[in-house]
Structures are given as structure tokens and as C-alpha cells.
Enzyme design. Structure first.
Site, PDB file in Angstrom:
ATOM      1  N   ASN A  90     -14.975 -13.462 124.373  1.00  0.00           N
ATOM      2  CA  ASN A  90     -14.677 -12.125 124.322  1.00  0.00           C
ATOM      3  C   ASN A  90     -14.696 -11.532 125.885  1.00  0.00           C
ATOM      4  O   ASN A  90     -14.244 -10.265 126.085  1.00  0.00           O
ATOM      5  CB  ASN A  90     -15.942 -11.659 123.616  1.00  0.00           C
ATOM      6  CG  ASN A  90     -16.174  -9.909 124.183  1.00  0.00           C
ATOM      7  OD1 ASN A  90     -15.485  -9.060 123.651  1.00  0.00           O
ATOM      8  ND2 ASN A  90     -17.100  -9.759 124.927  1.00  0.00           N
ATOM      9  N   TYR A 155      -2.261  -6.568 131.574  1.00  0.00           N
ATOM     10  CA  TYR A 155      -3.200  -6.719 130.376  1.00  0.00           C
ATOM     11  C   TYR A 155      -2.660  -6.926 129.059  1.00  0.00           C
ATOM     12  O   TYR A 155      -3.025  -7.848 128.471  1.00  0.00           O
ATOM     13  CB  TYR A 155      -4.089  -5.266 130.530  1.00  0.00           C
ATOM     14  CG  TYR A 155      -5.030  -5.174 129.424  1.00  0.00           C
ATOM     15  CD1 TYR A 155      -6.407  -6.087 129.236  1.00  0.00           C
ATOM     16  CD2 TYR A 155      -5.062  -4.190 128.388  1.00  0.00           C
ATOM     17  CE1 TYR A 155      -7.057  -6.134 128.276  1.00  0.00           C
ATOM     18  CE2 TYR A 155      -6.056  -4.170 127.251  1.00  0.00           C
ATOM     19  CZ  TYR A 155      -7.076  -5.063 127.398  1.00  0.00           C
ATOM     20  OH  TYR A 155      -8.096  -5.290 126.477  1.00  0.00           O
ATOM     21  N   LYS A 159      -2.871 -10.204 126.490  1.00  0.00           N
ATOM     22  CA  LYS A 159      -3.516 -10.171 125.293  1.00  0.00           C
ATOM     23  C   LYS A 159      -2.320 -10.801 124.259  1.00  0.00           C
ATOM     24  O   LYS A 159      -2.601 -11.144 123.371  1.00  0.00           O
ATOM     25  CB  LYS A 159      -3.908  -8.792 124.803  1.00  0.00           C
ATOM     26  CG  LYS A 159      -5.281  -8.289 125.614  1.00  0.00           C
ATOM     27  CD  LYS A 159      -6.419  -9.165 125.369  1.00  0.00           C
ATOM     28  CE  LYS A 159      -7.460  -8.507 125.609  1.00  0.00           C
ATOM     29  NZ  LYS A 159      -8.782  -9.387 125.607  1.00  0.00           N
TER      30      LYS A 159
HETATM   31  P1  NAD Z   1     -16.770  -4.456 128.928  1.00  0.00           P
HETATM   32  O1  NAD Z   1     -16.152  -4.353 130.257  1.00  0.00           O
HETATM   33  O2  NAD Z   1     -17.873  -3.672 128.708  1.00  0.00           O
HETATM   34  O3  NAD Z   1     -17.464  -6.155 128.860  1.00  0.00           O
HETATM   35  C1  NAD Z   1     -16.473  -7.150 129.255  1.00  0.00           C
HETATM   36  C2  NAD Z   1     -17.323  -8.355 129.458  1.00  0.00           C
HETATM   37  O4  NAD Z   1     -16.566  -9.352 130.045  1.00  0.00           O
HETATM   38  C3  NAD Z   1     -18.580  -8.284 130.202  1.00  0.00           C
HETATM   39  O5  NAD Z   1     -19.862  -8.885 129.577  1.00  0.00           O
HETATM   40  C4  NAD Z   1     -18.218  -8.799 131.565  1.00  0.00           C
HETATM   41  O6  NAD Z   1     -19.464  -9.597 132.130  1.00  0.00           O
HETATM   42  C5  NAD Z   1     -17.228  -9.972 131.058  1.00  0.00           C
HETATM   43  N1  NAD Z   1     -16.466 -10.563 132.021  1.00  0.00           N
HETATM   44  C6  NAD Z   1     -15.377  -9.705 132.853  1.00  0.00           C
HETATM   45  N2  NAD Z   1     -15.029 -10.484 133.728  1.00  0.00           N
HETATM   46  C7  NAD Z   1     -15.751 -11.911 133.625  1.00  0.00           C
HETATM   47  C8  NAD Z   1     -15.663 -12.874 134.506  1.00  0.00           C
HETATM   48  N3  NAD Z   1     -14.773 -13.039 135.518  1.00  0.00           N
HETATM   49  N4  NAD Z   1     -16.549 -13.843 134.171  1.00  0.00           N
HETATM   50  C9  NAD Z   1     -17.350 -13.764 133.136  1.00  0.00           C
HETATM   51  N5  NAD Z   1     -17.359 -12.831 132.198  1.00  0.00           N
HETATM   52  C10 NAD Z   1     -16.553 -11.598 132.367  1.00  0.00           C
HETATM   53  O7  NAD Z   1     -15.570  -4.567 128.204  1.00  0.00           O
HETATM   54  P2  NAD Z   1     -15.294  -4.390 126.518  1.00  0.00           P
HETATM   55  O8  NAD Z   1     -14.473  -3.101 126.374  1.00  0.00           O
HETATM   56  O9  NAD Z   1     -16.744  -4.734 125.834  1.00  0.00           O
HETATM   57  O10 NAD Z   1     -14.394  -5.491 126.436  1.00  0.00           O
HETATM   58  C11 NAD Z   1     -14.576  -6.666 125.530  1.00  0.00           C
HETATM   59  C12 NAD Z   1     -13.256  -7.288 125.149  1.00  0.00           C
HETATM   60  O11 NAD Z   1     -12.663  -6.330 124.206  1.00  0.00           O
HETATM   61  C13 NAD Z   1     -12.178  -7.613 126.381  1.00  0.00           C
HETATM   62  O12 NAD Z   1     -11.782  -8.695 126.051  1.00  0.00           O
HETATM   63  C14 NAD Z   1     -11.311  -6.510 126.154  1.00  0.00           C
HETATM   64  O13 NAD Z   1     -10.133  -6.738 126.534  1.00  0.00           O
HETATM   65  C15 NAD Z   1     -11.457  -6.014 124.532  1.00  0.00           C
HETATM   66  N6  NAD Z   1     -11.074  -4.950 124.195  1.00  0.00           N
HETATM   67  C16 NAD Z   1     -11.761  -3.595 124.329  1.00  0.00           C
HETATM   68  C17 NAD Z   1     -11.230  -2.591 123.831  1.00  0.00           C
HETATM   69  C18 NAD Z   1     -12.040  -1.161 124.297  1.00  0.00           C
HETATM   70  O14 NAD Z   1     -11.660  -0.162 123.984  1.00  0.00           O
HETATM   71  N7  NAD Z   1     -13.272  -1.217 124.728  1.00  0.00           N
HETATM   72  C19 NAD Z   1     -10.052  -2.468 123.234  1.00  0.00           C
HETATM   73  C20 NAD Z   1      -9.408  -3.746 123.099  1.00  0.00           C
HETATM   74  C21 NAD Z   1      -9.698  -4.877 123.475  1.00  0.00           C
END
Ligand code: NAD
Length: 247
Positions: A90, A155, A159
Site C-alpha cells: 500500500n 503517478y 499506477k
Molecule cells: P498517505 O500519504 O496517508 O500514506 C502513505 C503511506 O505510504 C504512509 O504510511 C507512508 O509512510 C508510506 N510511504 C510513503 N513513502 C514511503 C517510502 N519511501 N517507504 C516506505 N513507506 C512509504 O497516503 P494514502 O492516501 O493513505 O495512500 C495509500 C495508498 O493509496 C497509496 O498507494 C496511494 O497511491 C493510494 N491511493 C490513495 C488515494 C486517496 O485518495 N487517498 C486514491 C487513490 C490511491
């Protein structure tokens, strides 16, 4: 309620947002959850929050771009639990700059965490899941993997790669009873979205047919379903969880 008692589940990016909600849901369903984060401090904070809710999880912070560091942690987990049942990839970062302002280094950094880290994690657990003749790998994609986005090209590119990795590994690992699927979230109410002003949020909601922004629990629930035996004939799927927003 789906039951994951004694299942060993690893969630990368488990310290906040979607990952944290997923860690919580699997822990509440009885799983032994191991969260991976990027820093010692954020891992400790997440574990502390969960402990206050009576949930015991373990945490590690390997560099996800180092297969050596990942293998070391995976060996520790296997030594302790003897099996790894579910891997949830994730961790991810996004981008929104136009191509002129994006450096090759920034583009590479997105690929490193969103794609290469996912590959490394899959590579590290696959030998054990093959030996078990069972396993589930779930990846966090995004609806930008279908539609692209008007800036921040790295991005969606990453994906699209996540989907390619998911569909291909599903085919490669199916003979070993390992299922590989992805969840493609639309707009989800994480800290970043929640901090947006009302004038930005209102039109966003208007563009979503279900009339609301997704909750982190909507994504965690999709992971719970896909990890469960109820999804035993589903592999190689990219599941949209976006309220039919489709843009
Ligand atoms: P967030 O930024 O709240 O969390 C991201 C997580 O990834 C964090 O725990 C962070 O520590 C970890 N992370 C980031 N860089 C890292 C690294 N270099 N090494 C290890 N860990 C790392 O984001 P989120 O919104 O919870 O996103 C989680 C996933 O969901 C991502 O893959 C994101 O692309 C995807 N996503 C989110 C949304 C949204 O609307 N929030 C929509 C589509 C997809």
C-alpha cells in the site's frame, strides 16, 4: 464479519491513511498484523495508537527499495510465525506537478516507491507463499490507473505499472494457489483531502455519483473481502472503489 484469526498479514505504508485503516481492520478481525512504515518514529506512533485501542501489531521500517533489507525482515517474520498469508502493498506517493517542473529524479522516486518497492515485496514473500501453496497479494492502485490525470504524470504511470504487475503476477502465481489483486481507490478522505477547503471539496463530491468521498474504511473493507476465502476465485482483478466517479 470476516475472520482472519492467526493469519499473518503484512501491510506496507501502514502508519497512516488507507494503510493504517487496513492494519486496524485486519487486527480487529483477529489477524497477526505487521505494519511497515518509512520511519522508526511514525511506526512507533501508529503502534501506540493501535495499542490504545487494544490492538497489538508489530512494526518494521525497512527501506522498501532494498531487497536485502526487506529479505532480512521477512526472514525474521518467517522465523517467528512460520508463514506469511497476506501481503498488502500500500505504500505510495503521488505527484501533481506539470511535466516541465518535474525532474527525472522526482519521476524515478515515484517509480521507486510505487512500483519497485512493490516488486521487491512480492519477490521477497513469493518463495514462502509457493512453499505454503497458498497466499494472497493485494496492491493499492488508483483510478488514475484507468483515466490518467492532467498533471503529475509519474503517478498515473506508476499506477498503470501496478495494474500490469498485478495482472501478470496473478497469472504467474495462480498455479501455486497465490491470488494477486489490486484495489483502485477513487478520492478517499485521508488527511490531505480532509484539509482541503469547502469550495474545493463541494465540487469534488458533486462529481461522485454516490454523493460522497470515500472513507479509508471503504478501501480496508475491499482488502478484507479480497483477502478472504469469499474471493477465492478472484485473481488478476483491479477493483474500482470510487463511488462510480470515473474521472
Ligand atoms: P498517505 O500519504 O496517508 O500514506 C502513505 C503511506 O505510504 C504512509 O504510511 C507512508 O509512510 C508510506 N510511504 C510513503 N513513502 C514511503 C517510502 N519511501 N517507504 C516506505 N513507506 C512509504 O497516503 P494514502 O492516501 O493513505 O495512500 C495509500 C495508498 O493509496 C497509496 O498507494 C496511494 O497511491 C493510494 N491511493 C490513495 C488515494 C486517496 O485518495 N487517498 C486514491 C487513490 C490511491
Amino acid at each position: 464479519m470476516l475472520d482472519f484469526i492467526d493469519k499473518v498479514v503484512i501491510v506496507t505504508g501502514g502508519t497512516r491513511g488507507i494503510g493504517f485503516a487496513t492494519v486496524k481492520s485486519f487486527a480487529e478481525a483477529g489477524a497477526k498484523v505487521i505494519l511497515f512504515g518509512s520511519k522508526k518514529e511514525s511506526v512507533a506512533k501508529a503502534m501506540d495508537l493501535l495499542q490504545k485501542e487494544g490492538l497489538k501489531v508489530e512494526g518494521y521500517f525497512p527501506n522498501l527499495n532494498s531487497l536485502t533489507e526487506i529479505n532480512k525482515v521477512i526472514t525474521e517474520i518467517i522465523t517467528k510465525y512460520k508463514h506469511i498469508d497476506i501481503l498488502i502493498n500500500n505504500a505510495g506517493i503521488s505527484a501533481d506537478k506539470k511535466i516541465e517542473e518535474t525532474t527525472p529524479e522526482e519521476f524515478a522516486a515515484i517509480m521507486d516507491i510505487n512500483v519497485k518497492a512493490m516488486f521487491n515485496m512480492c519477490k521477497a514473500v513469493t518463495p514462502y507463499m509457493k512453499k505454503q501453496k497458498a497466499g494472497v497479494i493485494l496492491n493499492t492502485s488508483s483510478m488514475v490507473s484507468i483515466y490518467g490525470q492532467p498533471s503529475g504524470v509519474g503517478y498515473p504511470a506508476s499506477k498503470f505499472a501496478v495494474n500490469g504487475l498485478t495482472i501478470s503476477l496473478a497469472r504467474e502465481l495462480a498455479p501455486f494457489n497465490i491470488r494477486v489483486n489490486a484495489v483502485a481507490p477513487g478520492i478517499i478522505k485521508t488527511d490531505m483531502v480532509e484539509s482541503l477547503p469547502e469550495e474545493v471539496i463541494a465540487p469534488l463530491i458533486k462529481s461522485i455519483p454516490l454523493g460522497r468521498i470515500g472513507e479509508v474504511s471503504d478501501i480496508a473493507n475491499a482488502f478484507l473481502f479480497l483477502a478472504s476465502p469469499k474471493a477465492s476465485y478472484i485473481t488478476g482483478a483491479i477493483l474500482p472503489v470510487d463511488g462510480a466517479a470515473r474521472n
